[in-house]
Design a protein around this motif. Structure first.
Motif, PDB file in Angstrom:
ATOM      1  N   UNK A  16      37.721 -36.776 -13.984  1.00 33.99           N
ATOM      2  CA  UNK A  16      37.923 -35.363 -13.700  1.00 33.99           C
ATOM      3  C   UNK A  16      36.838 -34.537 -14.364  1.00 33.99           C
ATOM      4  N   UNK A  17      36.513 -33.431 -13.733  1.00 33.81           N
ATOM      5  CA  UNK A  17      35.534 -32.490 -14.272  1.00 33.81           C
ATOM      6  C   UNK A  17      36.208 -31.655 -15.350  1.00 33.81           C
ATOM      7  N   UNK A  18      35.634 -31.629 -16.545  1.00 31.68           N
ATOM      8  CA  UNK A  18      36.220 -30.851 -17.640  1.00 31.68           C
ATOM      9  C   UNK A  18      35.985 -29.356 -17.465  1.00 31.68           C
ATOM     10  N   UNK A  19      35.035 -28.989 -16.603  1.00 32.24           N
ATOM     11  CA  UNK A  19      34.771 -27.574 -16.281  1.00 32.24           C
ATOM     12  C   UNK A  19      34.896 -27.410 -14.765  1.00 32.24           C
ATOM     13  N   UNK A  20      36.117 -27.436 -14.239  1.00 37.95           N
ATOM     14  CA  UNK A  20      36.300 -27.436 -12.782  1.00 37.95           C
ATOM     15  C   UNK A  20      35.718 -26.204 -12.092  1.00 37.95           C
ATOM     16  N   UNK A  21      35.233 -26.434 -10.883  1.00 38.68           N
ATOM     17  CA  UNK A  21      34.698 -25.367 -10.051  1.00 38.68           C
ATOM     18  C   UNK A  21      35.804 -24.842  -9.151  1.00 38.68           C
ATOM     19  N   UNK A  22      36.112 -23.566  -9.271  1.00 38.04           N
ATOM     20  CA  UNK A  22      37.140 -22.926  -8.449  1.00 38.04           C
ATOM     21  C   UNK A  22      38.458 -23.686  -8.506  1.00 38.04           C
ATOM     22  N   UNK A  23      38.813 -24.177  -9.699  1.00 39.61           N
ATOM     23  CA  UNK A  23      40.108 -24.815  -9.890  1.00 39.61           C
ATOM     24  C   UNK A  23      40.213 -26.262  -9.451  1.00 39.61           C
ATOM     25  N   UNK A  24      39.166 -26.824  -8.861  1.00 40.21           N
ATOM     26  CA  UNK A  24      39.209 -28.223  -8.407  1.00 40.21           C
ATOM     27  C   UNK A  24      38.615 -29.090  -9.504  1.00 40.21           C
ATOM     28  N   UNK A  25      39.448 -29.969 -10.101  1.00 40.91           N
ATOM     29  CA  UNK A  25      38.938 -30.768 -11.212  1.00 40.91           C
ATOM     30  C   UNK A  25      38.654 -32.220 -10.848  1.00 40.91           C
ATOM     31  N   UNK A  26      38.848 -32.613  -9.585  1.00 44.73           N
ATOM     32  CA  UNK A  26      38.432 -33.946  -9.160  1.00 44.73           C
ATOM     33  C   UNK A  26      37.832 -33.845  -7.770  1.00 44.73           C
ATOM     34  N   UNK A  27      37.005 -34.796  -7.433  1.00 44.54           N
ATOM     35  CA  UNK A  27      36.300 -34.802  -6.144  1.00 44.54           C
ATOM     36  C   UNK A  27      36.542 -36.114  -5.418  1.00 44.54           C
ATOM     37  N   UNK A  28      36.348 -36.076  -4.125  1.00 48.08           N
ATOM     38  CA  UNK A  28      36.450 -37.262  -3.291  1.00 48.08           C
ATOM     39  C   UNK A  28      35.102 -37.477  -2.609  1.00 48.08           C
ATOM     40  N   UNK A  29      34.283 -38.390  -3.125  1.00 43.09           N
ATOM     41  CA  UNK A  29      32.998 -38.667  -2.468  1.00 43.09           C
ATOM     42  C   UNK A  29      33.236 -39.186  -1.053  1.00 43.09           C
ATOM     43  N   UNK A  30      32.301 -38.910  -0.144  1.00 40.40           N
ATOM     44  CA  UNK A  30      32.407 -39.457   1.203  1.00 40.40           C
ATOM     45  C   UNK A  30      32.363 -40.980   1.158  1.00 40.40           C
ATOM     46  N   UNK A  31      31.546 -41.513   0.277  1.00 38.07           N
ATOM     47  CA  UNK A  31      31.462 -42.965   0.102  1.00 38.07           C
ATOM     48  C   UNK A  31      31.129 -43.256  -1.358  1.00 38.07           C
ATOM     49  N   UNK A  32      31.769 -44.283  -1.892  1.00 39.02           N
ATOM     50  CA  UNK A  32      31.542 -44.682  -3.273  1.00 39.02           C
ATOM     51  C   UNK A  32      31.467 -46.196  -3.331  1.00 39.02           C
ATOM     52  N   UNK A  33      30.502 -46.708  -4.055  1.00 43.57           N
ATOM     53  CA  UNK A  33      30.349 -48.159  -4.160  1.00 43.57           C
ATOM     54  C   UNK A  33      29.780 -48.503  -5.533  1.00 43.57           C
ATOM     55  N   UNK A  34      29.775 -49.792  -5.832  1.00 49.39           N
ATOM     56  CA  UNK A  34      29.195 -50.278  -7.082  1.00 49.39           C
ATOM     57  C   UNK A  34      28.048 -51.203  -6.724  1.00 49.39           C
ATOM     58  N   UNK A  35      26.872 -50.906  -7.254  1.00 47.28           N
ATOM     59  CA  UNK A  35      25.695 -51.728  -6.994  1.00 47.28           C
ATOM     60  C   UNK A  35      25.837 -53.080  -7.693  1.00 47.28           C
ATOM     61  N   UNK A  36      25.049 -54.078  -7.300  1.00 50.64           N
ATOM     62  CA  UNK A  36      25.105 -55.393  -7.954  1.00 50.64           C
ATOM     63  C   UNK A  36      24.861 -55.332  -9.468  1.00 50.64           C
ATOM     64  N   UNK A  37      24.099 -54.320  -9.931  1.00 57.05           N
ATOM     65  CA  UNK A  37      23.851 -54.210 -11.366  1.00 57.05           C
ATOM     66  C   UNK A  37      24.961 -53.452 -12.095  1.00 57.05           C
ATOM     67  N   UNK A  38      26.057 -53.104 -11.383  1.00 56.43           N
ATOM     68  CA  UNK A  38      27.209 -52.461 -11.995  1.00 56.43           C
ATOM     69  C   UNK A  38      27.188 -50.946 -12.010  1.00 56.43           C
ATOM     70  N   UNK A  39      26.123 -50.330 -11.503  1.00 57.73           N
ATOM     71  CA  UNK A  39      26.023 -48.869 -11.491  1.00 57.73           C
ATOM     72  C   UNK A  39      26.801 -48.321 -10.291  1.00 57.73           C
TER      73      UNK A  39
END
Length: 89
Positions: A16-39
């Protein structure tokens, strides 16, 4: 790959964002993945150019919530708008 789900840390904990923008403290990325190096890699797309400022605010919020992940924001035509790559990656 996760699509349109709350942003998570490497430990699969929602972040969660500790300084939310316009009251929204979490986001939903369009796509999220983990690279082979763990990033983690989060990508969002601007679906309406009139909403660009809202998308930029959301991008900054995602970086604040998880500054160890790569974050990218694209226009629908594939043009990169903004990218954040953590130090050392």
């Amino acid at each position: 790959m996760r699509k349109n789900k709350p942003q998570q840390s490497a430990g699969k904990v929602e972040v969660y964002d500790r300084r939310p923008t316009k009251g929204v403290n979490f986001r939903k990325p369009d796509a999220s993945s983990i690279r082979p190096d763990g990033v983690r890699h989060n990508a969002n797309h601007v679906s309406n150019s009139r909403d660009l400022q809202r998308e930029l605010d959301a991008f900054d919020s995602m970086v604040r919530a998880d500054n160890k992940a790569i974050h990218e924001l694209y226009r629908l035509d594939g043009t990169l708008v903004r990218r954040y790559v953590p130090p050392g990656v």
